[in-house]
Design a protein around this motif. Structure first.
Motif, PDB file in Angstrom:
ATOM      1  N   LEU A 199       1.108  -1.126   0.183  1.00 59.12           N
ATOM      2  CA  LEU A 199       0.395   0.249  -0.388  1.00 59.12           C
ATOM      3  C   LEU A 199       1.266   0.932  -0.778  1.00 59.12           C
ATOM      4  O   LEU A 199       0.704   2.200  -0.972  1.00 59.12           O
ATOM      5  CB  LEU A 199      -1.097  -0.133   0.966  1.00 59.12           C
ATOM      6  N   SER A 200       2.156   1.115   1.046  1.00 56.70           N
ATOM      7  CA  SER A 200       3.045   2.252   1.187  1.00 56.70           C
ATOM      8  C   SER A 200       3.783   2.663  -0.937  1.00 56.70           C
ATOM      9  O   SER A 200       3.658   3.781  -0.423  1.00 56.70           O
ATOM     10  CB  SER A 200       4.045   1.684   2.013  1.00 56.70           C
ATOM     11  N   ASP A 201       3.423   1.075  -1.012  1.00 54.67           N
ATOM     12  CA  ASP A 201       4.326   1.959  -2.333  1.00 54.67           C
ATOM     13  C   ASP A 201       3.675   2.565  -3.711  1.00 54.67           C
ATOM     14  O   ASP A 201       4.376   3.380  -3.896  1.00 54.67           O
ATOM     15  CB  ASP A 201       4.865   0.009  -3.051  1.00 54.67           C
ATOM     16  N   VAL A 202       2.751   2.160  -3.528  1.00 56.26           N
ATOM     17  CA  VAL A 202       1.536   2.797  -4.049  1.00 56.26           C
ATOM     18  C   VAL A 202       0.754   3.907  -3.718  1.00 56.26           C
ATOM     19  O   VAL A 202       0.780   4.683  -4.727  1.00 56.26           O
ATOM     20  CB  VAL A 202      -0.119   1.504  -4.442  1.00 56.26           C
ATOM     21  N   THR A 203       0.580   4.348  -2.764  1.00 55.13           N
ATOM     22  CA  THR A 203       0.658   5.707  -2.178  1.00 55.13           C
ATOM     23  C   THR A 203       1.568   6.175  -2.771  1.00 55.13           C
ATOM     24  O   THR A 203       1.573   7.818  -3.325  1.00 55.13           O
ATOM     25  CB  THR A 203      -0.068   5.667  -0.426  1.00 55.13           C
ATOM     26  N   ASN A 204       2.611   6.436  -2.451  1.00 52.10           N
ATOM     27  CA  ASN A 204       3.967   6.469  -2.539  1.00 52.10           C
ATOM     28  C   ASN A 204       4.096   7.455  -4.323  1.00 52.10           C
ATOM     29  O   ASN A 204       4.676   8.822  -4.661  1.00 52.10           O
ATOM     30  CB  ASN A 204       5.670   6.636  -2.134  1.00 52.10           C
ATOM     31  N   GLY A 205       3.600   6.583  -4.714  1.00 56.73           N
ATOM     32  CA  GLY A 205       4.112   6.239  -5.791  1.00 56.73           C
ATOM     33  C   GLY A 205       2.826   7.501  -6.710  1.00 56.73           C
ATOM     34  O   GLY A 205       3.813   8.226  -8.070  1.00 56.73           O
ATOM     35  N   ILE A 206       1.884   7.323  -6.411  1.00 54.47           N
ATOM     36  CA  ILE A 206       0.300   8.000  -7.076  1.00 54.47           C
ATOM     37  C   ILE A 206       1.001   9.327  -6.165  1.00 54.47           C
ATOM     38  O   ILE A 206       1.439  10.646  -7.100  1.00 54.47           O
ATOM     39  CB  ILE A 206      -0.228   8.136  -6.102  1.00 54.47           C
ATOM     40  N   SER A 207       1.762   9.971  -4.807  1.00 62.82           N
ATOM     41  CA  SER A 207       2.288  11.264  -4.838  1.00 62.82           C
ATOM     42  C   SER A 207       3.612  11.696  -5.278  1.00 62.82           C
ATOM     43  O   SER A 207       3.514  12.752  -5.916  1.00 62.82           O
ATOM     44  CB  SER A 207       2.756  10.929  -2.930  1.00 62.82           C
ATOM     45  N   ALA A 208       4.497  10.334  -5.608  1.00 63.61           N
ATOM     46  CA  ALA A 208       5.337  11.066  -6.989  1.00 63.61           C
ATOM     47  C   ALA A 208       5.378  11.577  -7.956  1.00 63.61           C
ATOM     48  O   ALA A 208       5.680  12.769  -9.060  1.00 63.61           O
ATOM     49  CB  ALA A 208       6.557   9.949  -6.543  1.00 63.61           C
ATOM     50  N   ALA A 209       3.630  11.029  -8.445  1.00 63.69           N
ATOM     51  CA  ALA A 209       3.062  11.557  -9.748  1.00 63.69           C
ATOM     52  C   ALA A 209       2.775  12.612 -10.370  1.00 63.69           C
ATOM     53  O   ALA A 209       2.686  13.579 -11.280  1.00 63.69           O
ATOM     54  CB  ALA A 209       2.375  10.016 -10.409  1.00 63.69           C
ATOM     55  N   ILE A 210       1.952  13.460  -8.827  1.00 59.62           N
ATOM     56  CA  ILE A 210       1.651  14.616  -9.238  1.00 59.62           C
ATOM     57  C   ILE A 210       2.906  15.653  -8.513  1.00 59.62           C
ATOM     58  O   ILE A 210       2.821  15.895  -7.400  1.00 59.62           O
ATOM     59  CB  ILE A 210       0.447  14.495  -7.605  1.00 59.62           C
ATOM     60  N   THR A 211       2.789  15.974  -9.891  1.00 60.62           N
ATOM     61  CA  THR A 211       4.243  17.476  -9.865  1.00 60.62           C
ATOM     62  C   THR A 211       4.425  18.410  -9.951  1.00 60.62           C
ATOM     63  O   THR A 211       4.784  19.602  -9.929  1.00 60.62           O
ATOM     64  CB  THR A 211       5.049  16.847 -11.457  1.00 60.62           C
ATOM     65  N   SER A 212       2.650  18.458  -9.959  1.00 58.19           N
ATOM     66  CA  SER A 212       2.664  19.802 -10.073  1.00 58.19           C
ATOM     67  C   SER A 212       0.976  21.043  -9.335  1.00 58.19           C
ATOM     68  O   SER A 212       0.059  19.713  -9.492  1.00 58.19           O
ATOM     69  CB  SER A 212       2.735  21.038 -11.049  1.00 58.19           C
ATOM     70  N   GLY A 213       1.119  21.845  -9.241  1.00 55.74           N
ATOM     71  CA  GLY A 213      -0.761  21.990  -9.673  1.00 55.74           C
ATOM     72  C   GLY A 213      -0.811  22.363  -8.167  1.00 55.74           C
ATOM     73  O   GLY A 213      -2.315  22.581  -7.334  1.00 55.74           O
ATOM     74  N   PHE A 214      -0.048  21.943  -7.537  1.00 56.85           N
ATOM     75  CA  PHE A 214      -0.080  21.981  -5.881  1.00 56.85           C
ATOM     76  C   PHE A 214       0.555  23.531  -4.997  1.00 56.85           C
ATOM     77  O   PHE A 214       1.311  23.396  -5.550  1.00 56.85           O
ATOM     78  CB  PHE A 214      -0.532  21.039  -5.115  1.00 56.85           C
ATOM     79  N   ALA A 215       0.213  23.496  -3.804  1.00 56.07           N
ATOM     80  CA  ALA A 215       1.074  24.051  -2.516  1.00 56.07           C
ATOM     81  C   ALA A 215       1.521  23.106  -2.141  1.00 56.07           C
ATOM     82  O   ALA A 215       2.533  23.998  -1.585  1.00 56.07           O
ATOM     83  CB  ALA A 215       0.218  25.056  -1.820  1.00 56.07           C
ATOM     84  N   THR A 216       1.337  22.723  -0.805  1.00 59.62           N
ATOM     85  CA  THR A 216       1.817  22.028  -0.449  1.00 59.62           C
ATOM     86  C   THR A 216       0.980  20.136  -0.405  1.00 59.62           C
ATOM     87  O   THR A 216       0.205  20.312  -0.932  1.00 59.62           O
ATOM     88  CB  THR A 216       1.224  22.143   0.572  1.00 59.62           C
ATOM     89  N   LYS A 217       2.333  19.544  -0.461  1.00 61.97           N
ATOM     90  CA  LYS A 217       1.965  17.984  -0.646  1.00 61.97           C
ATOM     91  C   LYS A 217       2.168  16.736   0.636  1.00 61.97           C
ATOM     92  O   LYS A 217       3.361  16.948   0.964  1.00 61.97           O
ATOM     93  CB  LYS A 217       2.111  17.534  -1.410  1.00 61.97           C
ATOM     94  N   THR A 218       1.228  16.143   1.249  1.00 62.49           N
ATOM     95  CA  THR A 218       1.236  15.514   2.586  1.00 62.49           C
ATOM     96  C   THR A 218       1.199  14.520   1.957  1.00 62.49           C
ATOM     97  O   THR A 218       0.298  13.853   1.904  1.00 62.49           O
ATOM     98  CB  THR A 218       0.908  16.369   3.889  1.00 62.49           C
ATOM     99  N   VAL A 219       2.053  13.065   2.390  1.00 59.24           N
ATOM    100  CA  VAL A 219       1.491  11.874   2.509  1.00 59.24           C
ATOM    101  C   VAL A 219       0.806  11.259   4.015  1.00 59.24           C
ATOM    102  O   VAL A 219       2.648  11.423   5.043  1.00 59.24           O
ATOM    103  CB  VAL A 219       2.784  11.279   1.962  1.00 59.24           C
ATOM    104  N   ILE A 220       0.120  10.960   3.906  1.00 62.50           N
ATOM    105  CA  ILE A 220      -0.426  10.238   5.634  1.00 62.50           C
ATOM    106  C   ILE A 220      -0.998   8.868   5.505  1.00 62.50           C
ATOM    107  O   ILE A 220      -1.934   9.022   4.547  1.00 62.50           O
ATOM    108  CB  ILE A 220      -1.534  11.189   6.344  1.00 62.50           C
ATOM    109  N   ASP A 221      -0.389   7.613   5.428  1.00 64.50           N
ATOM    110  CA  ASP A 221      -0.609   6.881   5.548  1.00 64.50           C
ATOM    111  C   ASP A 221      -0.658   6.524   4.074  1.00 64.50           C
ATOM    112  O   ASP A 221       0.200   6.307   2.865  1.00 64.50           O
ATOM    113  CB  ASP A 221      -1.333   6.050   6.675  1.00 64.50           C
ATOM    114  N   ASN A 222      -2.045   5.734   4.036  1.00 66.94           N
ATOM    115  CA  ASN A 222      -2.789   6.323   2.531  1.00 66.94           C
ATOM    116  C   ASN A 222      -3.331   6.693   1.808  1.00 66.94           C
ATOM    117  O   ASN A 222      -4.231   6.728   1.105  1.00 66.94           O
ATOM    118  CB  ASN A 222      -3.843   4.664   2.311  1.00 66.94           C
ATOM    119  N   THR A 223      -2.883   7.701   2.663  1.00 66.06           N
ATOM    120  CA  THR A 223      -3.746   9.600   2.619  1.00 66.06           C
ATOM    121  C   THR A 223      -2.640  10.285   1.718  1.00 66.06           C
ATOM    122  O   THR A 223      -1.321  10.803   2.276  1.00 66.06           O
ATOM    123  CB  THR A 223      -4.494   9.712   3.652  1.00 66.06           C
TER     124      THR A 223
END
Length: 825
Positions: A199-223
């Motif tokens: 689960l952590s690999d997928v969550t971190n992978g999705i997070s890494a794929a989002i590269t722009s358009g946000f001010a801050t990005k925080t990964v919290i477990d599966n969120t």
């Protein structure tokens, strides 16, 4: 002619403006400076003991200001005023010493601005222990401004399901970012387990794929929690059915869609259904104060006003210290802590304008303040708003999802007439509400007061004066209405649940007697007493009643005339406190409404002790009076055999002054006890003084203004019982015998028809005595007054100006009666 006699058993009937022929026995044409008592008869009103002058207040400058009493308990009694420019001042009612008033730093001007009223009658107060709440009915209550809220500044993406070879797609502001999970790994051998995807690999992978358009990005477990600097729309999908990713921004449809972890302080709206009323808001509270595991709690919408603007709400006057006496005037905005807790109107903590709306008084003016059922309440237009039970400063719901029995109550009294509620009186059945033209009863049929059980219904349709507050008299509530010239008084008797009340006009016998200029009413239920007064008049109008079971055995109107204008009145513990204004300043008097002497200096041979019946009276050396300080002690001059007595400086020497000598302060009673006379004022370097024959420098010496008790009697005709009086017969009054109770001398005057001046007439006096060195007032006495005139030819008046009590108990007249040979049928 037949010799007849008839008895008037009592004179407690008070004033009646009916024709003499219709008056009930015991009523009078005028009763001045009298006090009806069902036990003692019509007695001379108690004198006014001088408590003190309000220091620091210039004479005749504050007559039209707002005045109110603060009775914290039996020992702490204060009187306060609000000036026309909003300056509050407080004095000790028993001494006249002024208190110091402080304000929170930077708030003095705002407090005074709130208290500034164009009409002083719009200032309303309520005292609860050390707190006195002050309402200005001219000020509109406002809410705090809505906070700036921009939607879609946040997004939460939750990974629901992880699978190999799956595309996870997230769109941020029109830009789509994808993440492809790895292919299914080969089996080490046939039948061997496949290594599960993390689960952590997928969550971190999705997070890494989002590269722009946000001010801050925080990964919290599966969120994945995103924030934006501008409003940004986000969407997400994955899996065959598109539900492997779950996302939301500012709201969700059900609570179950919220993750168990989140960003601390994140606020989300739960819509539930399409109805606005069931929406509520949740805020995430992280266990570590930042992010991660935690819980969701109810909160307020980020787009609505957080609560009431405290500087438009009633202020509170708090008694701080006794020595020196000090008060704090403050808004309830947290500026002043109590027990280390901020004192403030509670903000709106949950919901929005639909699920937890503003109290009805927001945007309107508050007409009055009250306390009932452990709730603080306000009247505004046709609404009654009551706080949370036990939480006086909270007018909001504590939950937008659950109703509680303690929730605030906010009801409207529906009526076809304009119904601005001006006053409220708590009674056994509930709250008695008064508008300008109607009366309502707010009640609960099931005991506890809750939003679902309380109702308001119309119970009467009588006009009520908006500025004269109704007075609770125990079994009844007395209220007033005014016409172009006069004031009328009504009593409303409430009954059981759902029963109509009974309303009687108490002033029916005196319809043109109470002027419309009265500005103040007060009352005492335990004394059965109502008092009305005006700040431009010296007159008090009193209504006294007494009920025995279901029968009212006393109902009487009388009038008191004081030496100075009456500015304020209040009653506590059987004492009437009166604030008077004259050229010497503002003085506080106290009148004992029961036989409870405050001094032991005047006593008769039977041991009866009384206070002097003088106004503004004091013992000349009374050290308890500090404003002003007492004069020099009396001094005996052996050469002239007189005692020189300096007058207290608060007395106006242009008025009729009288002294009375009491017992010696120590030792034997003294040779001049009970001696009284009018004062002839002289002046020397020490001030105004007078002299008394003999050595009385060690006696109690009382001084004050003389006042006269007057009862003007109606014409008395021969009574035929239930048929009434025979006013057509020839009746001649030979004499009247007046029976008096405890008291001093009584005098009689007659006004002959056709003459303008009263003439005194002496009664035949029975030989009497009293023990020397005691005050000359008797236990009982009978005066026999010769008349020898027809009732139409004279008017009789009974008077007494002595500084001793007087009690007129009964009268019997004797005379001749002839029906003129006509038979009465």
């Amino acid at each position: 002619m037949t010799a007849v006699s008839q008895r008037i058993p009592s004179y407690t009937g008070g004033v009646s403006q009916q024709a003499d022929e219709k008056m009930a026995l015991g009523q009078a044409k005028e009763a001045l400076n009298c006090y009806p008592d069902v036990t003692l008869g019509m007695i001379k009103r108690p004198g006014g003991k001088f408590n003190g002058r309000l220091n620091g207040l210039t004479a005749s400058t504050s007559d039209t200001q707002a005045w109110f009493s603060i009775f914290r308990d039996n020992d702490e009694k204060y009187i306060s005023t609000i000036s026309s420019i909003g300056v509050p001042r407080v004095w000790n009612l028993l001494t006249g010493n002024e208190a110091t008033i402080t304000y929170p730093v930077g708030k003095e001007a705002a407090v005074k601005a709130y208290l500034t009223a164009a009409d002083s009658r719009n200032i309303k107060t309520l005292t609860i222990n050390d707190f006195t709440y002050i309402v200005n009915s001219e000020k509109v209550v406002t809410a705090k401004s809505n906070p700036t809220f921009t939607p879609k500044l946040q997004a939460t993406i939750v990974v629901n399901l992880v699978e190999y070879d799956t595309t996870y797609s997230v769109t941020v502001g029109g830009s789509t970012f994808t993440y492809l999970s790895g292919p299914v790994p080969a089996q080490a051998s046939p039948g061997a387990p496949i290594t599960p995807i993390k689960l952590s690999d997928v969550t971190n992978g999705i997070s890494a794929a989002i590269t722009s358009g946000f001010a801050t990005k925080t990964v919290i477990d599966n969120t994945i929690y995103l924030t934006f600097s501008t409003s940004t729309t986000v969407s997400a999908s994955a899996g065959i059915d598109g539900k492997a990713l779950r996302f939301f921004q500012d709201e969700v449809d059900t609570f179950s869609r919220l993750p168990e972890q989140g960003k601390h302080g994140q606020i989300v709206k739960v819509t539930n259904t399409s109805a606005d009323k069931d929406d509520f808001y949740l805020k995430f509270i992280a266990e570590n104060g930042s992010s991660g595991k935690g819980y969701w709690e109810e909160t307020v919408s980020p787009s609505v006003s957080p609560g009431i603007n405290e500087q438009t709400m009633p202020i509170v006057l708090i008694r701080d210290t006794l020595s020196p006496l000090s008060f704090t005037a403050t808004f309830l905005d947290g500026s002043v802590p109590i027990n280390n807790l901020p004192l403030l109107w509670e903000p709106r903590l949950v919901g929005d304008d639909d699920s937890n709306s503003q109290p009805s008084f927001v945007g309107k003016t508050i007409q009055d303040v009250f306390l009932f059922q452990n709730r603080l309440g306000f009247l505004t237009e046709d609404n009654v708003s009551m706080s949370q039970a036990g939480d006086y400063y909270n007018f909001y719901h504590k939950s937008a999802t659950v109703l509680s029995v303690a929730d605030p109550i906010d009801l409207s009294c529906a009526s076809i007439k304009p119904a601005t509620i001006r006053s409220v009186v708590p009674i056994t059945q509930g709250l008695l509400l008064f508008s300008d033209s109607q009366q309502f009863l707010m009640e609960s049929e099931n005991g506890p007061w809750t939003t679902s059980d309380v109702t308001i219904r119309t119970i009467a349709n009588y006009e009520c004066d908006r500025y004269l507050k109704p007075v609770d008299l125990g079994s009844t509530v007395l209220y007033t209405s005014r016409n172009q010239s006069w004031t009328r008084a009504f009593e409303i008797f409430t009954r059981g649940q759902r029963e109509n009340p009974s309303v009687n006009e108490s002033s029916k016998l005196v319809p043109e007697w109470i002027p419309r200029t009265i500005t103040r009413t007060t009352g005492s239920s335990q004394n059965g007493l109502w008092i009305g007064s005006g700040n431009t008049s010296k007159i008090l109008y009193l209504f006294r009643f007494f009920e025995q079971g279901d029968e009212r055995v006393l109902s009487s109107w009388v009038k008191w005339v004081l030496p100075s204008n009456v500015i304020h009145t209040a009653i506590q513990n059987d004492i009437l406190y009166v604030l008077c204004s004259d050229s010497t300043g503002y003085s506080v008097l106290q009148h004992n409404l029961v036989l409870s002497p405050t001094t032991g200096g005047l006593i008769n041979s039977l041991g009866n002790t009384v206070d002097p019946h003088l106004d503004f009276w004091s013992e000349v050396t009374d050290a308890t009076i500090v404003n002003p300080a007492p004069p020099t002690a009396p001094d005996y001059n052996s050469d002239f055999r007189t005692t020189k007595v300096y007058l207290p400086t608060y007395l106006d020497t242009t008025k009729t002054l009288r002294f009375v000598v009491g017992l010696q302060k120590t030792g034997s009673p003294g040779t001049a006890s009970g001696y009284t006379n009018a004062i002839t004022v002289e002046t020397d370097g020490g001030g105004n003084y007078f002299t008394i024959p003999g050595d009385v420098e060690n006696n109690y010496i009382y001084v004050g203004y003389e006042y006269n008790m007057e009862i003007t009697l109606p014409r008395y005709y021969y009574s035929l019982g239930e048929a009434g009086v025979d006013f057509t017969a020839v009746t001649t009054t030979s004499r009247m015998a007046f029976y008096t109770g405890l008291g001093g001398d009584v005098y009689f005057s007659v006004l002959d028809r056709g003459r303008a001046a009263w003439r005194s007439i002496d009664g035949a006096r029975i030989s009497d005595f009293y023990i020397s060195d005691t005050s000359p007032f008797r236990d009982t006495y009978v005066y026999k007054v010769p008349i020898y005139q027809r009732p139409d030819n004279y008017t009789m008046k009974v008077t007494s100006n002595t500084p001793f009590p007087v009690s007129l108990v009964a009268m019997q007249w004797e005379g001749q009666y002839s029906p003129g040979f006509f038979r009465r049928t």
